[in-house]
Design a protein around this motif. Sequence first.
Motif, short mmCIF file in Angstrom:
data_model
loop_
_atom_site.label_atom_id
_atom_site.label_comp_id
_atom_site.label_asym_id
_atom_site.label_seq_id
_atom_site.Cartn_x
_atom_site.Cartn_y
_atom_site.Cartn_z
N TYR A 64 0.81 -1.27 0.08
CA TYR A 64 -0.17 -0.02 -0.23
C TYR A 64 1.18 1.34 -0.36
O TYR A 64 1.61 0.85 0.49
CB TYR A 64 -0.74 0.12 1.41
CG TYR A 64 -1.55 -0.95 1.03
CD1 TYR A 64 -3.62 -0.75 0.63
CD2 TYR A 64 -1.83 -2.70 1.44
CE1 TYR A 64 -4.56 -1.32 0.47
CE2 TYR A 64 -3.20 -3.10 1.49
CZ TYR A 64 -4.11 -2.68 1.10
OH TYR A 64 -5.19 -3.64 1.13
N THR A 66 0.58 5.91 -1.30
CA THR A 66 -0.93 6.93 -1.38
C THR A 66 -0.17 8.20 -2.61
O THR A 66 0.74 8.45 -2.33
CB THR A 66 -0.87 7.92 0.11
OG1 THR A 66 -2.54 8.52 0.15
CG2 THR A 66 -0.34 8.10 0.88
N THR A 68 -2.42 10.90 -1.44
CA THR A 68 -3.07 11.84 -0.98
C THR A 68 -1.33 13.14 -0.54
O THR A 68 -0.08 12.34 -0.16
CB THR A 68 -3.03 11.52 0.02
OG1 THR A 68 -4.43 10.41 -0.09
CG2 THR A 68 -4.50 13.02 0.81
N TYR A 81 -5.90 8.30 1.07
CA TYR A 81 -6.27 7.00 0.44
C TYR A 81 -4.71 6.48 0.22
O TYR A 81 -4.49 6.33 -0.67
CB TYR A 81 -7.14 6.86 -0.56
CG TYR A 81 -8.42 7.78 -0.65
CD1 TYR A 81 -10.20 7.29 0.47
CD2 TYR A 81 -8.53 9.23 -0.46
CE1 TYR A 81 -10.58 8.04 0.10
CE2 TYR A 81 -10.19 9.50 0.03
CZ TYR A 81 -10.52 8.58 0.83
OH TYR A 81 -12.40 9.60 0.82
N ASN A 83 -3.86 3.23 -1.91
CA ASN A 83 -3.96 2.39 -2.91
C ASN A 83 -2.94 0.82 -2.47
O ASN A 83 -2.26 0.84 -2.34
CB ASN A 83 -3.48 2.84 -4.27
CG ASN A 83 -4.39 4.41 -4.70
OD1 ASN A 83 -5.95 3.30 -4.38
ND2 ASN A 83 -4.03 5.22 -5.36
N PRO A 99 -4.68 6.02 -9.44
CA PRO A 99 -6.14 5.17 -8.77
C PRO A 99 -6.85 6.02 -9.51
O PRO A 99 -7.19 6.29 -10.45
CB PRO A 99 -5.52 7.12 -7.74
CG PRO A 99 -4.14 7.73 -7.84
CD PRO A 99 -3.38 7.11 -9.14
N PRO A 100 -8.07 5.63 -9.49
CA PRO A 100 -8.71 5.12 -8.36
C PRO A 100 -8.34 3.93 -7.73
O PRO A 100 -8.82 3.03 -9.08
CB PRO A 100 -9.87 5.58 -7.91
CG PRO A 100 -10.25 5.21 -9.33
CD PRO A 100 -9.13 6.00 -10.43
N ALA A 104 -8.74 0.78 -2.49
CA ALA A 104 -7.95 1.68 -2.14
C ALA A 104 -9.21 1.35 -0.41
O ALA A 104 -10.11 1.16 0.09
CB ALA A 104 -8.40 3.08 -2.59
N GLU A 106 -8.78 4.13 3.66
CA GLU A 106 -9.47 5.15 3.63
C GLU A 106 -8.39 5.19 5.39
O GLU A 106 -8.44 4.46 5.58
CB GLU A 106 -10.39 6.10 3.83
CG GLU A 106 -10.89 7.67 4.75
CD GLU A 106 -12.48 7.66 4.13
OE1 GLU A 106 -12.60 8.23 6.23
OE2 GLU A 106 -13.15 7.76 3.47
#
Length: 143
Positions: A64, A66, A68, A81, A83, A99-100, A104, A106
């Motif tokens: 994972y 992100t 963001t 989020y 990914n 993304p998205p 995903a 949060e």
Amino acid sequence: MPQCEPFGAVTLSDSWRKPNSISGMRNTDTKILDEHRTWFRFEGGQLSNTCPHPPLTCGSTNSYWTPTPMPTKVGETRIFYLNRINAKNSFQKYLSCNPPSKYAVEGRVTRCSEAPGDLVYRIEGQLDDNANDGASICSMDVQ
């Protein structure tokens, strides 16, 4: 770090978290992050903002990261989020990191001080470990 002391964040310092690590391949954060819903931070780093390109996958088959942007003001909290990229499938055909992602998850992130990478995170959703293959959160160095 006074802003974040009440969070009591767990520090993650494993070397396999870096996007250039292939070691382990079954390292997992599922137990500590899913079951305990704890705040966490990275020792000397922060959550990776770059998708790991298989086979270099942060020590797990399910990694994972992100896209963001992280908070810039001390005390600021943002939703981010995560990914996921699955290395097992990617060896045959590269999965997109854009993304998205249907995987995903949060989370929340808070800036603790002006020091680079001084952030704490909390996963609000559930990490998908793809049939117990392990799921890891990627980190990156900060300057």
